[in-house]
Design an enzyme around this catalytic site. Structure first.
Site, short mmCIF file in Angstrom:
data_model
loop_
_atom_site.label_atom_id
_atom_site.label_comp_id
_atom_site.label_asym_id
_atom_site.label_seq_id
_atom_site.Cartn_x
_atom_site.Cartn_y
_atom_site.Cartn_z
N GLU A 89 0.82 -1.22 0.00
CA GLU A 89 0.00 0.00 0.00
C GLU A 89 0.85 1.27 0.00
O GLU A 89 1.34 1.69 1.04
CB GLU A 89 -0.93 0.01 1.23
CG GLU A 89 -1.79 1.26 1.29
CD GLU A 89 -2.74 1.31 2.49
OE1 GLU A 89 -2.61 0.47 3.40
OE2 GLU A 89 -3.60 2.19 2.51
N LYS A 122 -2.51 -2.06 -3.11
CA LYS A 122 -3.58 -1.24 -2.50
C LYS A 122 -3.25 0.23 -2.71
O LYS A 122 -2.55 0.85 -1.91
CB LYS A 122 -3.68 -1.57 -1.01
CG LYS A 122 -4.70 -0.71 -0.25
CD LYS A 122 -5.08 -1.32 1.08
CE LYS A 122 -5.96 -0.40 1.88
NZ LYS A 122 -6.62 -1.04 3.02
#
Ligand code: 13P
Length: 341
Positions: free
Chosen positions: A180, A222
């Site tokens: 992420e 992500k």
């Protein structure tokens, strides 16, 4: 990469998103969870955090839309009031437990207003422990802040380097890394400026993942959506955000990577669902990856506001949580028509 792990990672990813499901991020650190509790007037105690997480994992029908739930170190060790581990509640519902393993974004020395995420020391051992607790995937969040003269190349490089080393340790352990790199929505930048920074971050990230020999087929990205800053007066339409996001991802993310699961980043629940929906609907045949959600606030916020820490509100709060997850799962197929709103 050990051959056996390769298959384990693929199987986990397949199970997480089977039938068009997405992920629920419920991995707020104690600090973040307390901040959200304070804003909702809820006491910031370990028992309140436990009760809230019990409300979430025991939501009836959550497994219709959610294939995996990301937990926090405190939460993965906790139980319902009837002494059932949260991980068992999730597993019994067919929801795979995951775990946030970074230890937070800290100020980066010498780089005002920029952050570097910590948590690599001892990570190999922590992953082994989390694995024994049932975690099959993990999350690490790098934070990139936009502003005057930032992000710097040094901040981007430091964060993607940490993400790559984290991903390598996860794959060694047979745990799917969620990678992420979040470009924050705070600020008054334009959508184009967000595009440029997100593109730079993703290209730098995937080069680093290549250098660290990460198996792209065994990870999940992500990212943030490409969107104007929250304080910008010039906001774009849903379709414009969807197009910019898809263009940016298509130019930066290899097609061998199986799945993209967006963070919501402070968008309203409705906006986050509408953007995900437009991405899947308008670009149906142009996405080489599964494109789904890994929202925290955009799924939880209405339920948290309804609950307010009161037992009497649990059922209503669970209904709101269920509804948000259902809307997001519809958006994952481009079938969200605000019909459940
Ligand atoms: P939000 O959806 O609230 O941005 O949170 C997602 C997340 O897990 C951030 O790390």
């Amino acid at each position: 990469m050990i051959k056996m792990n390769k298959q384990i990672l693929k199987d986990t990813i397949q199970q997480l998103f089977v039938g068009g499901k997405g992920l629920l991020a419920m991995d707020e650190s104690n600090g973040t969870c307390n901040k959200r509790f304070a804003a909702a007037g809820i006491p910031q105690t370990i028992e309140m955090r436990r009760s809230y997480r019990e409300l979430i994992v025991t939501t009836p029908g959550l497994n219709e839309s959610i294939g995996g739930a990301i937990l926090y170190d405190e939460t993965i060790r906790q139980q319902t009031k009837d002494s059932v581990l949260f991980t068992d509640v999730l597993l019994n519902a067919g929801i795979i437990p995951g775990i946030k393993v970074d230890t937070g974004a800290k100020p980066m020395v010498g780089f005002p207003n920029e952050k570097i995420t910590e948590g690599l020391d001892g990570l190999r051992e922590r992953l082994e422990e989390y694995k024994t607790m049932g975690a099959r995937f993990a999350k690490w969040r790098g934070v990139i802040t936009m502003g005057n003269g930032i992000p710097t190349t040094a901040c981007i490089r430091a964060n993607v380097h940490a993400l790559a080393r984290y991903a390598a340790l996860c794959q060694e352990a047979g745990i799917v890394p969620i990678v992420e790199p979040e470009v924050l929505m705070t600020g008054n930048h334009s959508m184009q400026q967000c595009y440029d920074v997100t593109e730079q971050v993703l290209k730098t990230l995937f080069y680093q993942l290549y250098q660290y020999k990460i198996d792209l087929e065994g990870m999940i990205l992500k990212p943030n959506m490409v969107i104007a800053g929250a304080e910008s007066a010039a906001q774009n339409t849903i379709d414009e955000v969807a197009e910019a996001t898809v263009n940016c991802l298509r130019s930066s993310v290899p097609a061998t990577m199986p799945a993209i699961a967006f963070l919501s980043g402070g968008q309203s629940p409705e906006d986050a669902a509408a953007h995900l929906n437009a991405i899947n609907k308008n670009f149906k045949n142009h996405l080489p990856w599964i494109v789904t959600f890994s929202f925290a606030r955009a799924i939880q916020q209405p339920a948290l506001d309804k609950w307010k820490g009161a037992e009497a509100n649990i059922e209503e709060a669970q209904k709101l949580l269920y509804r948000r997850a259902k809307s997001d799962a519809a958006a994952r197929h481009g079938e969200y028509i605000a019909l459940l709103e």
